[in-house]
Design a protein around this motif. Structure first.
Motif, PDB file in Angstrom:
ATOM      1  N   PHE A 115      16.129  -6.212 -14.586  1.00 16.83           N
ATOM      2  CA  PHE A 115      17.513  -6.565 -14.689  1.00 16.83           C
ATOM      3  C   PHE A 115      17.755  -7.413 -16.087  1.00 16.83           C
ATOM      4  N   SER A 116      18.625  -6.939 -16.783  1.00 14.70           N
ATOM      5  CA  SER A 116      18.808  -7.617 -17.977  1.00 14.70           C
ATOM      6  C   SER A 116      20.130  -8.490 -17.880  1.00 14.70           C
ATOM      7  N   ALA A 117      20.747  -9.560 -18.450  1.00 11.75           N
ATOM      8  CA  ALA A 117      21.666 -10.298 -18.595  1.00 11.75           C
ATOM      9  C   ALA A 117      22.994  -9.489 -18.913  1.00 11.75           C
ATOM     10  N   PRO A 118      24.079  -9.749 -18.447  1.00 11.54           N
ATOM     11  CA  PRO A 118      25.325  -8.940 -18.888  1.00 11.54           C
ATOM     12  C   PRO A 118      25.710  -9.548 -20.305  1.00 11.54           C
ATOM     13  N   ALA A 119      26.378  -8.511 -20.877  1.00 12.95           N
ATOM     14  CA  ALA A 119      26.847  -8.977 -22.214  1.00 12.95           C
ATOM     15  C   ALA A 119      27.800 -10.097 -22.022  1.00 12.95           C
ATOM     16  N   GLU A 120      27.787 -11.142 -23.113  1.00 14.78           N
ATOM     17  CA  GLU A 120      28.510 -12.447 -22.870  1.00 14.78           C
ATOM     18  C   GLU A 120      29.807 -12.113 -22.852  1.00 14.78           C
ATOM     19  N   GLU A 121      30.721 -11.025 -23.267  1.00 14.36           N
ATOM     20  CA  GLU A 121      31.851 -10.932 -23.385  1.00 14.36           C
ATOM     21  C   GLU A 121      32.366 -10.741 -21.926  1.00 14.36           C
ATOM     22  N   LEU A 140      23.868  -7.740 -11.747  1.00 16.57           N
ATOM     23  CA  LEU A 140      23.126  -7.408 -12.980  1.00 16.57           C
ATOM     24  C   LEU A 140      22.835  -5.901 -13.450  1.00 16.57           C
ATOM     25  N   PRO A 141      22.789  -5.587 -14.773  1.00 19.20           N
ATOM     26  CA  PRO A 141      22.725  -4.178 -15.256  1.00 19.20           C
ATOM     27  C   PRO A 141      21.020  -3.962 -14.825  1.00 19.20           C
ATOM     28  N   ALA A 142      20.743  -2.811 -13.938  1.00 19.23           N
ATOM     29  CA  ALA A 142      19.322  -2.594 -13.902  1.00 19.23           C
ATOM     30  C   ALA A 142      18.714  -1.632 -15.204  1.00 19.23           C
ATOM     31  N   VAL A 143      18.030  -2.301 -15.739  1.00 20.86           N
ATOM     32  CA  VAL A 143      17.562  -1.676 -17.149  1.00 20.86           C
ATOM     33  C   VAL A 143      16.358  -0.817 -17.071  1.00 20.86           C
ATOM     34  N   ARG A 144      15.480  -1.109 -16.105  1.00 22.35           N
ATOM     35  CA  ARG A 144      14.217  -0.553 -16.058  1.00 22.35           C
ATOM     36  C   ARG A 144      13.695  -0.196 -14.696  1.00 22.35           C
ATOM     37  N   PHE A 145      12.983   0.634 -14.271  1.00 18.75           N
ATOM     38  CA  PHE A 145      12.500   1.085 -13.230  1.00 18.75           C
ATOM     39  C   PHE A 145      10.941   1.117 -13.446  1.00 18.75           C
ATOM     40  N   LYS A 171       0.864  -0.988  -0.154  1.00 20.05           N
ATOM     41  CA  LYS A 171      -0.033  -0.155  -0.232  1.00 20.05           C
ATOM     42  C   LYS A 171       0.840   1.134  -0.034  1.00 20.05           C
ATOM     43  N   GLY A 172       0.482   2.223  -0.922  1.00 12.67           N
ATOM     44  CA  GLY A 172       1.107   3.645  -0.909  1.00 12.67           C
ATOM     45  C   GLY A 172       2.588   3.275  -1.731  1.00 12.67           C
ATOM     46  N   LEU A 173       2.863   2.350  -2.498  1.00 15.31           N
ATOM     47  CA  LEU A 173       4.089   2.348  -3.325  1.00 15.31           C
ATOM     48  C   LEU A 173       3.650   2.864  -4.455  1.00 15.31           C
ATOM     49  N   ARG A 174       3.719   4.172  -4.604  1.00 15.84           N
ATOM     50  CA  ARG A 174       3.354   4.848  -5.894  1.00 15.84           C
ATOM     51  C   ARG A 174       4.474   5.970  -6.264  1.00 15.84           C
ATOM     52  N   GLU A 175       4.709   6.367  -7.599  1.00 14.73           N
ATOM     53  CA  GLU A 175       5.726   7.258  -7.968  1.00 14.73           C
ATOM     54  C   GLU A 175       5.670   8.552  -6.864  1.00 14.73           C
ATOM     55  N   GLY A 176       7.124   8.745  -6.635  1.00 12.33           N
ATOM     56  CA  GLY A 176       7.207   9.989  -5.558  1.00 12.33           C
ATOM     57  C   GLY A 176       7.064   9.757  -4.178  1.00 12.33           C
ATOM     58  N   GLU A 177       6.314   8.411  -3.742  1.00 17.05           N
ATOM     59  CA  GLU A 177       6.195   8.032  -2.463  1.00 17.05           C
ATOM     60  C   GLU A 177       6.886   6.553  -2.134  1.00 17.05           C
ATOM     61  N   VAL A 178       7.991   6.194  -2.951  1.00 19.61           N
ATOM     62  CA  VAL A 178       8.530   5.074  -2.435  1.00 19.61           C
ATOM     63  C   VAL A 178       9.805   5.414  -1.624  1.00 19.61           C
ATOM     64  N   PRO A 179       9.885   4.831  -0.378  1.00 15.51           N
ATOM     65  CA  PRO A 179      10.935   5.073   0.648  1.00 15.51           C
ATOM     66  C   PRO A 179      12.281   4.426  -0.122  1.00 15.51           C
ATOM     67  N   ALA A 180      13.235   4.823   0.409  1.00 19.58           N
ATOM     68  CA  ALA A 180      14.523   4.507  -0.069  1.00 19.58           C
ATOM     69  C   ALA A 180      14.863   3.029   0.506  1.00 19.58           C
ATOM     70  N   SER A 181      14.306   2.645   1.406  1.00 18.82           N
ATOM     71  CA  SER A 181      14.429   1.228   1.857  1.00 18.82           C
ATOM     72  C   SER A 181      13.938   0.120   0.994  1.00 18.82           C
ATOM     73  N   VAL A 182      12.803   0.710   0.501  1.00 18.00           N
ATOM     74  CA  VAL A 182      12.104  -0.248  -0.670  1.00 18.00           C
ATOM     75  C   VAL A 182      12.902  -0.293  -1.750  1.00 18.00           C
ATOM     76  N   ILE A 183      13.255   0.752  -2.253  1.00 23.18           N
ATOM     77  CA  ILE A 183      14.289   0.664  -3.457  1.00 23.18           C
ATOM     78  C   ILE A 183      15.337  -0.093  -3.087  1.00 23.18           C
ATOM     79  N   ALA A 184      16.240  -0.036  -2.124  1.00 17.94           N
ATOM     80  CA  ALA A 184      17.195  -0.795  -1.802  1.00 17.94           C
ATOM     81  C   ALA A 184      17.050  -2.126  -1.923  1.00 17.94           C
ATOM     82  N   LYS A 185      15.699  -2.591  -1.259  1.00 15.73           N
ATOM     83  CA  LYS A 185      15.364  -3.875  -1.302  1.00 15.73           C
ATOM     84  C   LYS A 185      15.164  -4.426  -2.664  1.00 15.73           C
ATOM     85  N   ALA A 186      14.760  -3.923  -3.674  1.00 17.13           N
ATOM     86  CA  ALA A 186      14.436  -3.937  -4.788  1.00 17.13           C
ATOM     87  C   ALA A 186      15.524  -4.444  -5.479  1.00 17.13           C
ATOM     88  N   VAL A 187      16.785  -3.740  -5.153  1.00 16.94           N
ATOM     89  CA  VAL A 187      18.141  -4.114  -5.765  1.00 16.94           C
ATOM     90  C   VAL A 187      18.957  -5.034  -5.093  1.00 16.94           C
TER      91      VAL A 187
END
Length: 386
Positions: A201-207, A187-192, A138-154
């Motif tokens: 997260f996308s896969a790293p480049a094979e090389e 992993l590279p974070a490609v989209r929020f 509840k309440g997780l919307r643009e402009g109101e996401v706590p830093a702790s939630v963002i940290a957990k997501a990563v």
């Protein structure tokens, strides 16, 4: 048309799809494409509905830019992302591509789910993220996401994948990971997306995954274990309980027992195309109970004290000596987070105290926290927690 629009009509003259600039997806005709009008205004068209009775096609149309189209084509934006714009129209065209009716749509969510793209739908299947991790609450919307939630997501997906790969590729994970191994879980974070809050997260480049032996890091063993664990979590009585390291990975992914995050959703190639896994707080309790029953000495949470005498910056490991009442040296590995502290303590010959995980099979101590020791405590031969 089975989708009825109640907003007022607008003029159809600006919408003329005859001059298609680029077709992005074609199946018995253009389904997703771009037009550019005489004023160089670029529009993005998505087929929402094909009514074969009236021979009419309804498109969702919005303005766009070349950079947005390139991001869509590279997999860094979804089709839904491009339609989530301030200006959105529904346009009905005949099979000969003549515009017949047009309406303003307030937002993409006003379009019924069956007539709009799924939020994670990429232009090409191969662009599906390696992993999408969505935190729901509840309440997780643009402009109101706590830093702790963002940290957990990563950190949740990163820590879980690292635990799995450490177990299935033990030779790669001793000391500081080789760069190729680190990239396999960092992993590279490609989209929020603010959907409650989601990171893809996308896969790293094979090389970048090639090890010194020239072999590519393979996710297969780890993700296979993870899929088996999801099946067990859904029906524990019919599936074998996962090993301890898999349970630890599941716990990293699970929502916290308290706080704003109530559940998590996982999708992507690691989960299985077009599949979705939901982990709830009650699932976390099941995972924790299973971990508590595991009789394993593979990892122990301990506190150790001593002086850093040898330091390998490249491999992020040091030797702890002068341990009170202990004669054996202890090899410790640490992360980038503790790099500056370790360098400072090494330069000052300081007596330090560290807590972390002792891996008995590798005879390594993984530092979780480190600081100066102001009192000399005898190292406990037993773990602080089991």
């Amino acid at each position: 048309m089975s989708w009825t629009i109640t907003t007022p009509n607008v003029a159809v003259e600006p919408f003329n799809p005859h001059e298609i600039s680029e077709v992005l997806y074609d199946f018995d005709g253009p389904k997703i494409f771009v037009t550019i009008d005489s004023d160089r205004l670029m529009r993005f068209w998505y087929e929402s509905l094909d009514d074969r009775i009236t021979k009419t096609v309804r498109y969702l149309v919005t303005t766009t830019t070349e950079s947005q189209i390139q991001m869509l084509k590279s997999g860094k934006r979804t089709v839904h992302d491009l339609l989530k714009q301030p200006w959105l129209w529904a346009v009905d065209c005949s099979y000969s591509m003549d515009p017949q009716n047009a309406w303003v749509i307030d937002e993409i969510n006003d379009v019924p789910p069956d007539y709009r793209p799924k939020q994670d739908a990429t232009l090409f299947l191969e662009h599906m993220p390696l992993l999408s991790y969505r935190l729901v609450g509840k309440g997780l919307r643009e402009g109101e996401v706590p830093a702790s939630v963002i940290a957990k997501a990563v950190t949740g997906p990163t820590s879980a994948l690292k635990r799995l790969l450490e177990a299935v590729m033990p030779n790669e994970s001793s000391g500081r990971p080789e760069e190729s191994f680190r990239r396999s879980y960092d992993l590279p974070a490609v989209r929020f997306a603010f959907n409650s809050f989601e990171v893809s997260f996308s896969a790293p480049a094979e090389e970048k995954l090639e090890s010194a032996k020239g072999e590519l890091v393979v996710y297969g063993n780890g993700t296979s274990k993870l899929k088996d664990a999801f099946a067990w979590l859904t029906n524990p009585s019919k599936h074998e309980e996962p090993e301890a390291y898999v349970l630890q990975a599941l716990k990293e992914l699970a929502p916290p027992a308290h706080g704003q995050i109530e559940s998590v959703e996982l999708r992507g190639q690691l989960i299985g195309n077009f599949q979705q896994v939901l982990i709830s707080r009650s699932d976390r309790k099941t995972i924790t109970q299973a971990l508590g029953k595991k009789k394993t000495d593979e990892e122990q949470l301990m506190q150790v004290t001593g002086v850093i005498r040898e330091l390998d910056k490249d491999h992020r490991r040091f030797t702890l000596r002068n341990r009170p009442d202990c004669t054996e040296d202890l090899i410790c590995i640490f992360t980038e987070e503790h790099y500056d502290d370790v360098i400072e303590h090494f330069a000052n010959d300081a007596l330090i105290s560290a807590t972390g995980r002792y891996k008995t099979s590798k005879n390594l101590f993984e530092v979780g926290d480190i600081g100066l020791s102001f009192t000399i405590n005898v190292d406990s031969p037993k773990p602080l927690l089991s």
